[in-house]
Design a protein around this motif. Structure first.
Motif, PDB file in Angstrom:
ATOM      1  N   ALA A 128       0.641  -1.219  -0.077  1.00 26.20           N
ATOM      2  CA  ALA A 128      -0.060   0.034  -0.027  1.00 26.20           C
ATOM      3  C   ALA A 128       0.900   1.299  -0.099  1.00 26.20           C
ATOM      4  CB  ALA A 128      -0.870  -0.021   1.081  1.00 26.20           C
ATOM      5  N   ARG A 129       1.882   1.223   0.668  1.00 28.85           N
ATOM      6  CA  ARG A 129       2.808   2.448   0.778  1.00 28.85           C
ATOM      7  C   ARG A 129       3.575   2.622  -0.661  1.00 28.85           C
ATOM      8  NH1 ARG A 129       7.823   0.797   4.080  1.00 28.85           N
ATOM      9  NH2 ARG A 129       5.816  -0.049   5.201  1.00 28.85           N
ATOM     10  N   ARG A 130       4.072   1.618  -1.309  1.00 25.78           N
ATOM     11  CA  ARG A 130       4.475   1.686  -2.708  1.00 25.78           C
ATOM     12  C   ARG A 130       3.583   2.309  -3.592  1.00 25.78           C
ATOM     13  NH1 ARG A 130       7.490  -3.968  -2.999  1.00 25.78           N
ATOM     14  NH2 ARG A 130       5.826  -4.331  -4.278  1.00 25.78           N
ATOM     15  N   ARG A 131       2.067   1.651  -3.494  1.00 23.26           N
ATOM     16  CA  ARG A 131       1.148   2.063  -4.339  1.00 23.26           C
ATOM     17  C   ARG A 131       0.788   3.495  -4.074  1.00 23.26           C
ATOM     18  NH1 ARG A 131      -3.227  -0.985  -2.821  1.00 23.26           N
ATOM     19  NH2 ARG A 131      -1.979  -2.822  -3.533  1.00 23.26           N
ATOM     20  N   ARG A 132       0.800   4.006  -2.895  1.00 25.12           N
ATOM     21  CA  ARG A 132       0.491   5.458  -2.667  1.00 25.12           C
ATOM     22  C   ARG A 132       1.553   6.247  -3.464  1.00 25.12           C
ATOM     23  NH1 ARG A 132       0.436   5.675   3.283  1.00 25.12           N
ATOM     24  NH2 ARG A 132      -0.283   3.687   2.795  1.00 25.12           N
ATOM     25  N   ARG A 133       2.784   5.990  -3.252  1.00 30.01           N
ATOM     26  CA  ARG A 133       3.926   6.793  -3.559  1.00 30.01           C
ATOM     27  C   ARG A 133       3.918   6.816  -5.389  1.00 30.01           C
ATOM     28  NH1 ARG A 133       8.459   3.693  -0.471  1.00 30.01           N
ATOM     29  NH2 ARG A 133       8.327   4.365   1.501  1.00 30.01           N
ATOM     30  N   TYR A 134       3.354   5.729  -5.725  1.00 28.12           N
ATOM     31  CA  TYR A 134       3.388   5.738  -7.407  1.00 28.12           C
ATOM     32  C   TYR A 134       2.083   6.670  -7.673  1.00 28.12           C
ATOM     33  CZ  TYR A 134       2.110   3.854 -11.964  1.00 28.12           C
ATOM     34  OH  TYR A 134       1.641   3.908 -13.228  1.00 28.12           O
ATOM     35  N   ILE A 160       0.690  14.021  -9.452  1.00 25.95           N
ATOM     36  CA  ILE A 160       1.698  15.274  -9.808  1.00 25.95           C
ATOM     37  C   ILE A 160       2.158  15.330 -11.367  1.00 25.95           C
ATOM     38  CG2 ILE A 160       4.010  16.198  -9.495  1.00 25.95           C
ATOM     39  CD1 ILE A 160       3.702  14.808  -6.550  1.00 25.95           C
ATOM     40  N   CYS A 161       2.012  14.255 -11.926  1.00 30.65           N
ATOM     41  CA  CYS A 161       2.323  14.411 -13.350  1.00 30.65           C
ATOM     42  C   CYS A 161       1.238  14.776 -14.204  1.00 30.65           C
ATOM     43  CB  CYS A 161       2.720  13.028 -13.865  1.00 30.65           C
ATOM     44  SG  CYS A 161       2.988  12.806 -15.603  1.00 30.65           S
ATOM     45  N   LEU A 162      -0.089  14.273 -13.945  1.00 35.03           N
ATOM     46  CA  LEU A 162      -1.133  14.883 -14.647  1.00 35.03           C
ATOM     47  C   LEU A 162      -1.280  16.233 -14.126  1.00 35.03           C
ATOM     48  CD1 LEU A 162      -3.402  11.831 -14.055  1.00 35.03           C
ATOM     49  CD2 LEU A 162      -2.467  12.569 -16.179  1.00 35.03           C
ATOM     50  N   VAL A 163      -1.254  16.671 -12.960  1.00 30.03           N
ATOM     51  CA  VAL A 163      -1.532  18.078 -12.448  1.00 30.03           C
ATOM     52  C   VAL A 163      -0.572  19.147 -13.212  1.00 30.03           C
ATOM     53  CG1 VAL A 163      -1.527  19.682 -10.744  1.00 30.03           C
ATOM     54  CG2 VAL A 163      -2.563  17.755 -10.430  1.00 30.03           C
ATOM     55  N   LEU A 164       0.607  18.556 -13.443  1.00 32.86           N
ATOM     56  CA  LEU A 164       1.473  19.527 -14.178  1.00 32.86           C
ATOM     57  C   LEU A 164       1.172  19.597 -15.527  1.00 32.86           C
ATOM     58  CD1 LEU A 164       5.055  18.500 -12.844  1.00 32.86           C
ATOM     59  CD2 LEU A 164       3.966  20.585 -12.799  1.00 32.86           C
ATOM     60  N   PHE A 165       0.863  18.404 -16.310  1.00 32.34           N
ATOM     61  CA  PHE A 165       0.453  18.446 -17.697  1.00 32.34           C
ATOM     62  C   PHE A 165      -0.724  19.151 -17.934  1.00 32.34           C
ATOM     63  CE2 PHE A 165      -0.994  16.738 -21.637  1.00 32.34           C
ATOM     64  CZ  PHE A 165       0.125  16.909 -22.494  1.00 32.34           C
ATOM     65  N   VAL A 166      -1.741  18.899 -17.317  1.00 34.60           N
ATOM     66  CA  VAL A 166      -2.954  19.869 -17.784  1.00 34.60           C
ATOM     67  C   VAL A 166      -2.897  21.178 -17.112  1.00 34.60           C
ATOM     68  CG1 VAL A 166      -5.377  19.750 -16.805  1.00 34.60           C
ATOM     69  CG2 VAL A 166      -4.357  17.673 -17.146  1.00 34.60           C
ATOM     70  N   SER A 167      -2.321  21.400 -16.386  1.00 32.78           N
ATOM     71  CA  SER A 167      -2.247  22.840 -15.830  1.00 32.78           C
ATOM     72  C   SER A 167      -1.150  23.717 -16.515  1.00 32.78           C
ATOM     73  CB  SER A 167      -1.650  23.027 -14.280  1.00 32.78           C
ATOM     74  OG  SER A 167      -0.646  22.661 -14.333  1.00 32.78           O
ATOM     75  N   ALA A 168      -0.416  22.900 -17.252  1.00 35.87           N
ATOM     76  CA  ALA A 168       0.748  23.670 -18.113  1.00 35.87           C
ATOM     77  C   ALA A 168      -0.282  24.218 -19.255  1.00 35.87           C
ATOM     78  CB  ALA A 168       1.743  22.664 -18.549  1.00 35.87           C
ATOM     79  N   ALA A 207       8.077   7.172 -11.236  1.00 34.95           N
ATOM     80  CA  ALA A 207       7.199   6.570 -10.454  1.00 34.95           C
ATOM     81  C   ALA A 207       7.094   4.820 -10.695  1.00 34.95           C
ATOM     82  CB  ALA A 207       5.693   7.083 -10.927  1.00 34.95           C
ATOM     83  N   ALA A 208       7.360   4.623 -11.934  1.00 34.88           N
ATOM     84  CA  ALA A 208       7.533   3.042 -12.062  1.00 34.88           C
ATOM     85  C   ALA A 208       8.710   2.360 -11.147  1.00 34.88           C
ATOM     86  CB  ALA A 208       7.932   2.707 -13.448  1.00 34.88           C
ATOM     87  N   ILE A 209       9.835   3.082 -11.122  1.00 35.30           N
ATOM     88  CA  ILE A 209      10.884   2.729 -10.486  1.00 35.30           C
ATOM     89  C   ILE A 209      10.446   2.708  -8.788  1.00 35.30           C
ATOM     90  CG2 ILE A 209      13.173   3.363  -9.614  1.00 35.30           C
ATOM     91  CD1 ILE A 209      13.727   4.431 -12.638  1.00 35.30           C
ATOM     92  N   VAL A 210       9.949   3.827  -8.558  1.00 36.06           N
ATOM     93  CA  VAL A 210       9.564   3.840  -7.090  1.00 36.06           C
ATOM     94  C   VAL A 210       8.562   2.988  -6.730  1.00 36.06           C
ATOM     95  CG1 VAL A 210       8.173   5.360  -5.560  1.00 36.06           C
ATOM     96  CG2 VAL A 210      10.245   6.298  -6.765  1.00 36.06           C
ATOM     97  N   GLY A 211       7.720   2.694  -7.678  1.00 32.07           N
ATOM     98  CA  GLY A 211       6.556   1.393  -7.333  1.00 32.07           C
ATOM     99  C   GLY A 211       7.021   0.231  -7.343  1.00 32.07           C
ATOM    100  N   ASN A 212       8.151  -0.233  -7.868  1.00 33.03           N
ATOM    101  CA  ASN A 212       8.586  -1.585  -7.921  1.00 33.03           C
ATOM    102  C   ASN A 212      10.028  -1.632  -7.199  1.00 33.03           C
ATOM    103  OD1 ASN A 212       6.778  -2.436  -9.792  1.00 33.03           O
ATOM    104  ND2 ASN A 212       7.650  -1.357 -11.405  1.00 33.03           N
TER     105      ASN A 212
END
Length: 79
Positions: free
Chosen positions: A3-9, A15-23, A49-54
């Motif tokens: 759950a901790r890894r999933r939450r980080r991912y 954050i990625c989506l917020v950056l892209f959409v707001s840009a 995110a994939a590295i952190v998630g795995n």
């Protein structure tokens, strides 16, 4: 642990989506170079995110580790 890894991912992906959409929704109205910079940062986040998630944590068990109740194996790979 998972759950901790999933939450980080998911946090990184949000954050990625917020950056892209707001840009391209409103930052481009003030500064196109800033919007492009935000998209470049957003482009780098999914692989991270994939590295952190795995990433394996100290309390994780993986598929190749024997369980605690498994019998000891001999030198021939048999139980």
């Amino acid at each position: 642990m998972y759950a901790r890894r999933r939450r980080r991912y998911f946090t990184l992906m949000v954050i990625c989506l917020v950056l892209f959409v707001s840009a391209w929704a409103f930052v481009r109205l003030w500064s196109v170079p800033a919007a492009i910079g935000m998209c470049v940062v957003a482009m780098v986040i999914p692989p991270l995110a994939a590295i952190v998630g795995n990433r394996r944590e100290s309390d994780d068990r993986w598929w190749d580790e024997p369980s605690d109740d498994a019998p000891p194996r001999d030198g021939n790979g048999r139980g």
